[in-house]
Design a protein around this motif. Sequence first.
Motif, PDB file in Angstrom:
ATOM      1  N   VAL A  25       6.337   6.302  11.418  1.00  0.00           N
ATOM      2  CA  VAL A  25       5.754   7.475  10.523  1.00  0.00           C
ATOM      3  C   VAL A  25       4.275   6.934  10.195  1.00  0.00           C
ATOM      4  O   VAL A  25       3.451   7.661   9.863  1.00  0.00           O
ATOM      5  N   ALA A  26       4.361   5.635   9.953  1.00  0.00           N
ATOM      6  CA  ALA A  26       2.970   5.091   9.616  1.00  0.00           C
ATOM      7  C   ALA A  26       1.873   5.462  10.484  1.00  0.00           C
ATOM      8  O   ALA A  26       0.725   5.516  10.048  1.00  0.00           O
ATOM      9  N   SER A  27       2.332   5.469  11.820  1.00  0.00           N
ATOM     10  CA  SER A  27       1.096   5.736  13.009  1.00  0.00           C
ATOM     11  C   SER A  27       0.431   7.094  12.618  1.00  0.00           C
ATOM     12  O   SER A  27      -0.724   7.364  13.079  1.00  0.00           O
ATOM     13  N   ALA A  28       1.275   7.793  11.969  1.00  0.00           N
ATOM     14  CA  ALA A  28       0.544   9.449  11.494  1.00  0.00           C
ATOM     15  C   ALA A  28      -0.823   9.224  10.647  1.00  0.00           C
ATOM     16  O   ALA A  28      -1.636  10.173  10.742  1.00  0.00           O
ATOM     17  N   PHE A  45       2.519   7.444   0.781  1.00  0.00           N
ATOM     18  CA  PHE A  45       3.005   8.795  -0.108  1.00  0.00           C
ATOM     19  C   PHE A  45       3.211   9.803   0.679  1.00  0.00           C
ATOM     20  O   PHE A  45       4.127  10.398   0.838  1.00  0.00           O
ATOM     21  N   LEU A  46       2.168  10.426   1.304  1.00  0.00           N
ATOM     22  CA  LEU A  46       2.087  11.793   1.927  1.00  0.00           C
ATOM     23  C   LEU A  46       2.964  11.603   3.294  1.00  0.00           C
ATOM     24  O   LEU A  46       3.788  12.466   3.607  1.00  0.00           O
ATOM     25  N   ALA A  47       2.750  10.278   3.904  1.00  0.00           N
ATOM     26  CA  ALA A  47       3.594  10.216   5.257  1.00  0.00           C
ATOM     27  C   ALA A  47       5.228  10.035   4.889  1.00  0.00           C
ATOM     28  O   ALA A  47       5.892  10.960   5.564  1.00  0.00           O
ATOM     29  N   GLY A  48       5.622   9.461   3.827  1.00  0.00           N
ATOM     30  CA  GLY A  48       6.789   9.330   3.544  1.00  0.00           C
ATOM     31  C   GLY A  48       7.300  10.767   3.102  1.00  0.00           C
ATOM     32  O   GLY A  48       8.643  11.012   3.397  1.00  0.00           O
ATOM     33  N   PHE A  49       6.597  11.503   2.101  1.00  0.00           N
ATOM     34  CA  PHE A  49       7.115  12.698   1.847  1.00  0.00           C
ATOM     35  C   PHE A  49       7.394  13.692   3.018  1.00  0.00           C
ATOM     36  O   PHE A  49       8.291  14.531   2.986  1.00  0.00           O
ATOM     37  N   PHE A  50       6.268  13.809   3.683  1.00  0.00           N
ATOM     38  CA  PHE A  50       6.383  14.945   4.927  1.00  0.00           C
ATOM     39  C   PHE A  50       7.415  14.357   5.861  1.00  0.00           C
ATOM     40  O   PHE A  50       8.110  15.360   6.439  1.00  0.00           O
ATOM     41  N   ALA A  51       7.758  13.259   6.227  1.00  0.00           N
ATOM     42  CA  ALA A  51       8.784  12.700   7.140  1.00  0.00           C
ATOM     43  C   ALA A  51      10.054  13.041   6.448  1.00  0.00           C
ATOM     44  O   ALA A  51      11.031  13.400   7.312  1.00  0.00           O
ATOM     45  N   PHE A  52      10.296  12.876   5.116  1.00  0.00           N
ATOM     46  CA  PHE A  52      11.400  13.030   4.643  1.00  0.00           C
ATOM     47  C   PHE A  52      11.746  14.651   4.613  1.00  0.00           C
ATOM     48  O   PHE A  52      12.896  15.110   5.022  1.00  0.00           O
ATOM     49  N   ILE A  53      10.779  15.805   4.384  1.00  0.00           N
ATOM     50  CA  ILE A  53      10.979  16.927   4.601  1.00  0.00           C
ATOM     51  C   ILE A  53      11.267  17.458   6.125  1.00  0.00           C
ATOM     52  O   ILE A  53      12.269  18.116   6.315  1.00  0.00           O
ATOM     53  N   GLY A  54      10.555  16.884   6.940  1.00  0.00           N
ATOM     54  CA  GLY A  54      10.886  16.999   8.541  1.00  0.00           C
ATOM     55  C   GLY A  54      12.253  16.339   8.777  1.00  0.00           C
ATOM     56  O   GLY A  54      13.086  17.388   9.463  1.00  0.00           O
ATOM     57  N   ALA A  55      12.979  15.390   8.199  1.00  0.00           N
ATOM     58  CA  ALA A  55      13.969  15.027   8.445  1.00  0.00           C
ATOM     59  C   ALA A  55      15.254  15.878   8.036  1.00  0.00           C
ATOM     60  O   ALA A  55      16.300  16.250   8.594  1.00  0.00           O
ATOM     61  N   LEU A  56      14.953  16.558   6.929  1.00  0.00           N
ATOM     62  CA  LEU A  56      15.943  17.548   6.362  1.00  0.00           C
ATOM     63  C   LEU A  56      15.983  18.665   7.049  1.00  0.00           C
ATOM     64  O   LEU A  56      17.013  19.365   7.222  1.00  0.00           O
ATOM     65  N   THR A  57      14.966  19.290   7.188  1.00  0.00           N
ATOM     66  CA  THR A  57      14.782  20.799   8.038  1.00  0.00           C
ATOM     67  C   THR A  57      14.875  20.622   9.313  1.00  0.00           C
ATOM     68  O   THR A  57      15.484  21.789   9.913  1.00  0.00           O
ATOM     69  N   TYR A 178       5.691  14.888   9.615  1.00  0.00           N
ATOM     70  CA  TYR A 178       6.899  15.975   9.517  1.00  0.00           C
ATOM     71  C   TYR A 178       7.614  15.980  10.491  1.00  0.00           C
ATOM     72  O   TYR A 178       8.675  15.757  10.783  1.00  0.00           O
ATOM     73  N   SER A 179       6.886  15.780  11.685  1.00  0.00           N
ATOM     74  CA  SER A 179       7.539  15.753  13.187  1.00  0.00           C
ATOM     75  C   SER A 179       8.149  14.666  13.350  1.00  0.00           C
ATOM     76  O   SER A 179       9.214  14.595  14.067  1.00  0.00           O
ATOM     77  N   ALA A 180       7.501  13.436  12.844  1.00  0.00           N
ATOM     78  CA  ALA A 180       8.107  12.100  13.193  1.00  0.00           C
ATOM     79  C   ALA A 180       9.516  12.146  12.573  1.00  0.00           C
ATOM     80  O   ALA A 180      10.413  11.298  12.974  1.00  0.00           O
ATOM     81  N   GLY A 181       9.571  12.305  11.123  1.00  0.00           N
ATOM     82  CA  GLY A 181      10.824  12.481  10.666  1.00  0.00           C
ATOM     83  C   GLY A 181      11.863  13.334  11.053  1.00  0.00           C
ATOM     84  O   GLY A 181      12.753  12.909  11.366  1.00  0.00           O
ATOM     85  N   ALA A 182      11.526  14.558  11.725  1.00  0.00           N
ATOM     86  CA  ALA A 182      12.310  15.129  12.314  1.00  0.00           C
ATOM     87  C   ALA A 182      12.781  14.590  13.470  1.00  0.00           C
ATOM     88  O   ALA A 182      14.118  14.905  14.170  1.00  0.00           O
ATOM     89  N   SER A 183      12.038  13.946  14.420  1.00  0.00           N
ATOM     90  CA  SER A 183      12.317  13.497  15.634  1.00  0.00           C
ATOM     91  C   SER A 183      13.133  12.447  15.432  1.00  0.00           C
ATOM     92  O   SER A 183      14.067  12.052  16.474  1.00  0.00           O
ATOM     93  N   ALA A 184      12.720  11.422  14.588  1.00  0.00           N
ATOM     94  CA  ALA A 184      13.484  10.013  14.324  1.00  0.00           C
ATOM     95  C   ALA A 184      14.535   9.939  13.489  1.00  0.00           C
ATOM     96  O   ALA A 184      15.338   8.921  13.708  1.00  0.00           O
ATOM     97  N   VAL A 185      14.939  10.764  12.658  1.00  0.00           N
ATOM     98  CA  VAL A 185      15.958  10.613  11.752  1.00  0.00           C
ATOM     99  C   VAL A 185      17.188  10.431  12.307  1.00  0.00           C
ATOM    100  O   VAL A 185      18.211   9.676  12.122  1.00  0.00           O
ATOM    101  N   ALA A 214       8.529   4.050   4.403  1.00  0.00           N
ATOM    102  CA  ALA A 214       7.181   4.569   4.414  1.00  0.00           C
ATOM    103  C   ALA A 214       6.351   4.173   3.008  1.00  0.00           C
ATOM    104  O   ALA A 214       5.201   3.623   3.340  1.00  0.00           O
ATOM    105  N   TRP A 215       7.227   4.256   2.070  1.00  0.00           N
ATOM    106  CA  TRP A 215       6.492   3.986   0.952  1.00  0.00           C
ATOM    107  C   TRP A 215       6.518   2.311   0.608  1.00  0.00           C
ATOM    108  O   TRP A 215       5.346   1.983  -0.118  1.00  0.00           O
ATOM    109  N   LEU A 216       7.451   1.684   1.013  1.00  0.00           N
ATOM    110  CA  LEU A 216       7.333   0.390   0.912  1.00  0.00           C
ATOM    111  C   LEU A 216       6.336  -0.595   1.693  1.00  0.00           C
ATOM    112  O   LEU A 216       5.875  -1.620   1.306  1.00  0.00           O
ATOM    113  N   TYR A 217       6.632  -0.023   3.152  1.00  0.00           N
ATOM    114  CA  TYR A 217       6.064  -0.938   4.021  1.00  0.00           C
ATOM    115  C   TYR A 217       5.153  -0.586   4.812  1.00  0.00           C
ATOM    116  O   TYR A 217       4.328  -1.166   5.767  1.00  0.00           O
ATOM    117  N   SER A 218       4.884   0.901   4.778  1.00  0.00           N
ATOM    118  CA  SER A 218       3.980   1.538   5.814  1.00  0.00           C
ATOM    119  C   SER A 218       2.142   1.126   5.551  1.00  0.00           C
ATOM    120  O   SER A 218       1.347   1.248   6.275  1.00  0.00           O
TER     121      SER A 218
END
Length: 313
Positions: A25-28, A45-57, A178-185, A214-218
């Motif tokens: 996710v950090a690469s985004a 913060f934005l990377a983690g948030f949008f990855a989370f939304i992508g994972a869920l949806t 967002y796409s990374a979260g959806a693809s990688a979850v 994403a929030w802690l280590y990215s």
Amino acid sequence: MQELLYVSALAASVFMGISIGASTVASAFGPVNSARSANVLRAAFLAGFFAFIGALTQGAKVTETVGSGIIGGEIATVQAALILFIAALLVIVSVLGDYPMPTAFTVIGAVIGSGIAFGNPLRYQGIFKVIGYWILIPFLAVGLSFAIAKLLRRYVSKENSERKIKILLLVTGCYVAYSAGASAVGLAVGPLTGLIPSTGALLLMGGLSILMGAWLYSPRIIRAISFDYSNIGPRRSVAALGTAAILAQIGIFFGIPISFNEAVIASVIGSGLVEGKSNADTGKISRTVLAWTGAFFLSMALTAGAGFLILGL
């Protein structure tokens, strides 16, 4: 004993999700930070948030592929823990060594290796579909990123559109995350489909793990990646990341996880061809391809070997 294995499998899944959040996710947001469109903490913060939304949806299809599209039968608890621990360990080692290892390659390799050891029938149609798309990605990425970079070069002036480019880069970064979260979850929670029947619960757990990573280590990785992108400029960064996101969405549609590292590197090469040449080091690319292919077979071999060892105890 069964309860301990269950907890171990859950812990391994969370560990894998954190690894994905920290690396994939950090690469985004590397180029976003490079262009000063957002500072490092806001980018994380934005990377983690949008990855989370992508994972869920959008995470369900890839989760299904990893859980039942590569090998048949039920994935045992000890088997799920083994898949995730070995794959996550390889990814973490690569992150600590500042060498990007494709998460998708390691997880799919580990799933196949576990199937060989634990006697699950291999679903060759699903395996060939995944590997076939992985082989196509570099060619698609070069062509698509070249076309996008050509359009940006023609219609977006570098001198007179600095603010527009920064906004476009920020929006692209959010879409990629967002796409990374959806693809990688699915890589983090797919092996648990036999343990937790609720897909929604799996996606929530995986999404929160990715968010945590994403929030802690990215931030550290975003800083490192931003230097890589600073040399190619914001317009080429938009072309490269936009291409990676589009390829990820195609993969998500077919339930195929992709390696963002593979897509982005090929996209950077394609966007560079707009200037008539590319700064790509063919020797380094060849070594990277060999290393990634080796990672796929290494995770397969380690998981199969560990599985045979466990079954022999």
